[in-house]
Design a protein around this motif. Structure first.
Motif, PDB file in Angstrom:
ATOM      1  N   ALA A 109      -2.022  -9.741  -3.407  1.00 42.89           N
ATOM      2  CA  ALA A 109      -0.901  -9.041  -2.783  1.00 42.89           C
ATOM      3  C   ALA A 109       0.400  -9.807  -3.000  1.00 42.89           C
ATOM      4  CB  ALA A 109      -1.172  -8.849  -1.297  1.00 42.89           C
ATOM      5  N   GLU A 110       1.529  -9.091  -2.848  1.00 42.69           N
ATOM      6  CA  GLU A 110       2.845  -9.676  -3.023  1.00 42.69           C
ATOM      7  C   GLU A 110       3.739  -9.291  -1.840  1.00 42.69           C
ATOM      8  OE1 GLU A 110       3.879  -9.748  -7.620  1.00 42.69           O
ATOM      9  OE2 GLU A 110       3.127  -7.766  -7.030  1.00 42.69           O
ATOM     10  N   PHE A 111       4.838 -10.034  -1.691  1.00 45.12           N
ATOM     11  CA  PHE A 111       5.811  -9.771  -0.631  1.00 45.12           C
ATOM     12  C   PHE A 111       7.186  -9.713  -1.282  1.00 45.12           C
ATOM     13  CE2 PHE A 111       8.829 -11.498   2.560  1.00 45.12           C
ATOM     14  CZ  PHE A 111       8.663 -10.553   3.563  1.00 45.12           C
ATOM     15  N   ILE A 112       7.811  -8.519  -1.245  1.00 43.92           N
ATOM     16  CA  ILE A 112       9.064  -8.307  -1.952  1.00 43.92           C
ATOM     17  C   ILE A 112      10.005  -7.479  -1.085  1.00 43.92           C
ATOM     18  CG2 ILE A 112      10.139  -7.402  -4.062  1.00 43.92           C
ATOM     19  CD1 ILE A 112       7.309  -7.560  -5.343  1.00 43.92           C
ATOM     20  N   GLU A 113      11.222  -7.985  -0.894  1.00 45.86           N
ATOM     21  CA  GLU A 113      12.247  -7.296  -0.124  1.00 45.86           C
ATOM     22  C   GLU A 113      11.739  -6.844   1.237  1.00 45.86           C
ATOM     23  OE1 GLU A 113      14.192  -4.321  -2.544  1.00 45.86           O
ATOM     24  OE2 GLU A 113      15.239  -5.854  -3.717  1.00 45.86           O
ATOM     25  N   GLY A 114      11.061  -7.763   1.928  1.00 46.75           N
ATOM     26  CA  GLY A 114      10.609  -7.503   3.288  1.00 46.75           C
ATOM     27  C   GLY A 114       9.379  -6.634   3.411  1.00 46.75           C
ATOM     28  N   THR A 115       8.711  -6.359   2.298  1.00 49.89           N
ATOM     29  CA  THR A 115       7.555  -5.467   2.301  1.00 49.89           C
ATOM     30  C   THR A 115       6.348  -6.137   1.659  1.00 49.89           C
ATOM     31  OG1 THR A 115       8.960  -3.491   2.168  1.00 49.89           O
ATOM     32  CG2 THR A 115       6.671  -3.234   1.505  1.00 49.89           C
ATOM     33  N   GLY A 116       5.195  -6.024   2.336  1.00 49.89           N
ATOM     34  CA  GLY A 116       3.944  -6.490   1.758  1.00 49.89           C
ATOM     35  C   GLY A 116       3.389  -5.427   0.828  1.00 49.89           C
TER      36      GLY A 116
END
Length: 206
Positions: A33-40
């Motif tokens: 998983a990744e976390f980008i611009e406040g979203t998982g």
């Protein structure tokens, strides 16, 4: 799989804790998983052509002498205050250096995530979630100051070499690259020196 990626907004949660929960919930299904611009984000499982093309890109870089071209490692982007801005797992990348003791200590402290400043060139190959690579990931890589972003956009049948990252203010979602070299998939993609032109033919039929 062709399913759309799972995305969850994050409020007052350590992003690393959130992604570990995603991966635990996935059980036996392998995910990163990744976390980008406040979203998982849990990306869709890539298919054969996606992965086969990435292997051929890595081979091109290694044949050109770039032995630190790699895949699968995760990288953390920190804000000025030290908190986590993003956690990304690029499809491919070229590192500036072999991991130092300090880098490995950072990785241990942040539970598996290396510092983003290790990366000199980063690349993504789109899947069904192509909007992530063309929008949030592009802005995140620019905000992190990565000099070169290579995007293989199989949805639009184009390849891009983005250079000259710009962060006009304090908001990382306003970051961009001021230069975009674009070709049709199947044509060679020029990259800045010292990198070789990239053969995009492996993606032309995917």
């Amino acid at each position: 799989m062709s399913a759309e990626p799972i995305m969850e907004p994050v409020m007052q949660v350590d992003p690393i804790d959130l992604l570990e929960a995603f991966e635990k919930a996935a059980g036996s299904m392998p995910i990163r998983a990744e976390f980008i611009e406040g979203t998982g984000i849990v990306p869709p499982q890539p298919e054969y052509q996606h992965n086969a093309g990435i292997v051929k890109v890595i081979v091109q870089f290694h044949l050109a002498g770039f032995d630190m071209a790699g895949v699968n490692d995760g990288f953390r982007v920190a804000r000025a205050d030290g908190t986590t801005m993003a956690l990304v797992v690029p499809d491919f990348y070229i590192c500036r250096r072999e991991p130092t003791e300090l880098d490995e200590s950072y990785r241990k402290t942040h539970r598996g995530w290396y510092p983003i400043d290790m990366i000199a060139l980063v690349g993504e190959v789109t899947s069904t979630n192509h909007e992530t690579d063309t929008g949030p990931k592009l802005r995140t890589y620019a905000a992190a100051g990565i000099p070169v972003y290579v995007l293989i956009d199989r949805h639009a049948k184009t390849a891009h070499c983005y250079t000259d990252p710009v962060l006009p203010g304090e908001d990382p979602t306003e970051a961009c690259y001021s230069s975009d070299t674009k070709v049709t998939l199947g044509d060679p993609l020029p990259l800045p020196a010292p990198y070789p032109a990239l053969d995009t033919a492996p993606f032309a039929a995917s």
